[in-house]
Design an enzyme around this catalytic site. Structure first.
Site, PDB file in Angstrom:
ATOM      1  N   THR A 116      -8.539 -10.258 -11.399  1.00  0.00           N
ATOM      2  CA  THR A 116      -9.645 -10.717 -10.924  1.00  0.00           C
ATOM      3  C   THR A 116     -10.581  -9.386 -10.221  1.00  0.00           C
ATOM      4  O   THR A 116     -10.623  -9.137  -8.654  1.00  0.00           O
ATOM      5  CB  THR A 116      -9.799 -12.140  -9.965  1.00  0.00           C
ATOM      6  N   TYR A 156       4.120  -5.637   3.141  1.00  0.00           N
ATOM      7  CA  TYR A 156       3.619  -5.983   2.197  1.00  0.00           C
ATOM      8  C   TYR A 156       1.825  -4.589   2.025  1.00  0.00           C
ATOM      9  O   TYR A 156       1.856  -4.993   1.413  1.00  0.00           O
ATOM     10  CB  TYR A 156       3.512  -6.920   1.735  1.00  0.00           C
ATOM     11  N   SER A 206      -0.361 -13.813   0.169  1.00  0.00           N
ATOM     12  CA  SER A 206      -0.357 -13.565   0.971  1.00  0.00           C
ATOM     13  C   SER A 206      -1.829 -13.211   1.775  1.00  0.00           C
ATOM     14  O   SER A 206      -2.441 -10.981   1.926  1.00  0.00           O
ATOM     15  CB  SER A 206       0.428 -11.872   1.265  1.00  0.00           C
ATOM     16  N   TYR A 213      11.275 -13.033  -3.739  1.00  0.00           N
ATOM     17  CA  TYR A 213      11.463 -14.071  -4.169  1.00  0.00           C
ATOM     18  C   TYR A 213      12.545 -14.980  -4.323  1.00  0.00           C
ATOM     19  O   TYR A 213      13.168 -15.940  -4.502  1.00  0.00           O
ATOM     20  CB  TYR A 213      10.961 -13.730  -5.852  1.00  0.00           C
ATOM     21  N   ASP A 258       1.230  23.589  23.015  1.00  0.00           N
ATOM     22  CA  ASP A 258       1.069  22.185  23.631  1.00  0.00           C
ATOM     23  C   ASP A 258       1.199  22.242  25.163  1.00  0.00           C
ATOM     24  O   ASP A 258       2.324  21.878  25.318  1.00  0.00           O
ATOM     25  CB  ASP A 258       2.423  21.273  22.426  1.00  0.00           C
ATOM     26  N   HIS A 262       1.533 -14.992 -11.420  1.00  0.00           N
ATOM     27  CA  HIS A 262       0.744 -13.810 -10.428  1.00  0.00           C
ATOM     28  C   HIS A 262      -0.391 -12.815 -10.893  1.00  0.00           C
ATOM     29  O   HIS A 262       0.208 -12.354 -12.467  1.00  0.00           O
ATOM     30  CB  HIS A 262       2.097 -12.601  -9.940  1.00  0.00           C
ATOM     31  N   GLY A 263      -1.083 -12.124  -9.864  1.00  0.00           N
ATOM     32  CA  GLY A 263      -1.985 -11.519 -10.803  1.00  0.00           C
ATOM     33  C   GLY A 263      -1.602 -10.088 -11.617  1.00  0.00           C
ATOM     34  O   GLY A 263      -0.413 -10.440 -11.002  1.00  0.00           O
ATOM     35  N   ASP A 264      -1.882  -9.347 -13.052  1.00  0.00           N
ATOM     36  CA  ASP A 264      -1.085  -8.920 -13.815  1.00  0.00           C
ATOM     37  C   ASP A 264      -1.510  -7.393 -13.018  1.00  0.00           C
ATOM     38  O   ASP A 264      -0.827  -6.148 -12.988  1.00  0.00           O
ATOM     39  CB  ASP A 264      -1.338  -8.623 -15.153  1.00  0.00           C
TER      40      ASP A 264
END
Ligand code: SPV
Ligand code: MG
Length: 431
Positions: free
Chosen positions: A122, A43, A9, A75, A204, A89-91
């Site tokens: 990363t 997301y 994404s 999924y 206000d 997937h990245g951890d």
């Protein structure tokens, strides 16, 4: 060959993605899903490039066997259609809110012996810089301004939350939840006149001047990316309103909502308990036309707020005004009510939406708070504004802490109800 699936994404392909592809290739044919716009906005992200461009980016990666469209954050549907042997997937998805995604993938795959693969995320300077750049891009006026219109096209209902400071802006920017397998976040910020005034200890009544209100916008914009809907009160004199539109649009605000009242404005939730005067319909139309005539982009929206129900002028008056305001160029209609029952608002929405399905309707369910977003959407509402809930929840919490310290002559007793010191000093990210 086994199928190894991953979903991106992202607007930029960096070394982290390439690393995932490389790892995936060790297990089989690599299939990459590109998350659709409507799933991406759930997301905690917002695309800065079009869906087609994102597809193209992924198609250009070496080693990718097939590119598919993923229409949901979870999924289920993709697993049903592709039946992948692995999801990789990245951890970073092993903790926090993203864990719901990992749990979902694992559960689906385990039903037929498939497996999840976690690749070390990363964390490099280059990746950090790319992520920051995307965020910075989204905070720029040209991206932020158009984002509200984009969201109205993507979201079933756009959810805006009240802001009145950098801190409340950060809460709306970052709050992200998972519930029953669905991820969610707020889409936009409502710069409430009530809360901006209250934060300054002022009533206000259009007393806080525009210079001060623009400063609040600037504080919020400095630390957020989400679109801003500005509560423009009555818009003031038509001759002044055009300057308001000019400045807001230049700053990157997405919409101004002005209400059809004149003279000393009081908060709508007082209703008829105080003296309030509704503007003449034609005069208010002139204000809308004047605002539209100075607008420079197609992104900015002027939304007309109808106070007929608040002032007990009846449904016919509200509907007649809505027709006239749309005719004058309003980009949306806000209908307000202070009844506990949503009946009159829904009646208005049903009638108006039947005639103008393309004109966004905005509502503020502060009094009729039992209605859900889904019910509002079913009646044609495009934007729901939670107008004051951060201020109303913070005030009793602060008062409670102040009282406890006065009673106990120390702060220990209130400690457990407060944010730990280590959290407050690390709350704000450094650049
Ligand atoms: C505000 O939040 O300032 C509004 C909405 O204008 S209301 O307070 O309900 O009038
Ligand atoms: Mg207001």
């Amino acid at each position: 060959m086994p199928i190894v699936y991953t979903c991106f994404s992202t607007d930029v392909i960096h070394e982290g993605h390439l690393n995932i592809i490389r790892e995936a290739q060790k297990y089989g044919d690599v299939y990459v899903g590109v998350l659709s716009d409507s799933a991406t906005v759930k997301y905690n992200k917002f695309p800065t490039v079009s869906f087609e461009k994102r597809l193209e980016l992924v198609r250009g990666i070496e080693g990718v066997k097939k590119v598919v469209i993923q229409n949901d954050v979870m999924y289920d549907r993709i697993v049903e259609s592709l039946h992948p042997d692995y999801i990789i997937h990245g951890d970073n998805w092993a903790q926090g809110t993203l864990k719901a995604l990992r749990d979902n993938a694992e559960k689906l795959l385990s039903a037929y012996g498939g497996k999840v693969i976690d690749v070390p995320y990363t964390y490099s300077e280059a990746v950090r810089r790319i992520d920051n750049k995307i965020k910075e891009k989204l905070s720029m006026p040209e991206y932020r301004r158009k984002r509200l219109r984009q969201l109205i096209g993507i979201r079933r209902i756009v959810k805006a939350m009240e802001v009145h400071s950098g801190l409340t802006g950060l809460i709306v920017e970052k709050t992200f939840v998972e519930r029953q397998g669905e991820l969610d976040q707020f889409d936009a910020m409502w710069l409430s006149s009530l809360c901006d005034s209250t934060a300054k200890g002022k009533p206000d009544i259009e007393l806080v001047d525009m210079t001060s209100r623009f400063k609040t916008i600037d504080d919020i914009m400095d630390v957020t990316t989400k679109p801003i809907i500005f509560d423009g009160d009555t818009g003031g004199l038509t001759e002044h309103f055009v300057y308001m539109v000019h400045t807001l649009e230049r700053m990157g605000v997405s919409a101004v909502i002005i209400e059809d009242k004149i003279g000393l404005k009081k908060n709508s939730l007082f209703g008829t308990e105080v003296q309030q005067t509704q503007d003449d319909k034609e005069h208010f139309c002139e204000k809308i036309r004047a605002g539209k005539s100075v607008q420079l982009t197609d992104d900015f929206m002027i939304i007309a707020r109808i106070e007929s129900l608040i002032l007990e002028k009846g449904m016919d008056d509200a509907l007649e005004r809505a027709e006239a305001y749309v005719e004058a160029g309003a980009d949306g209609i806000m209908i307000h009510s202070r009844k506990k029952d949503p009946g009159e608002v829904l009646e208005f929405c049903d009638t108006f939406h039947a005639a103008h399905a393309d004109v966004p309707i905005v509502v503020v369910p502060s009094s009729y708070n039992t209605i859900t977003e889904e019910e509002l959407a079913e009646h044609g509402v495009s934007v729901v504004i939670y107008a004051n809930q951060l201020t109303r929840s913070a005030f009793p919490a602060m008062e409670n802490a102040a009282k406890s310290i006065l009673i106990h002559h120390r702060s220990k007793e209130i400690e457990s109800e407060m944010m730990p010191i280590k959290d407050i000093i690390t709350l704000i990210d450094e650049l």
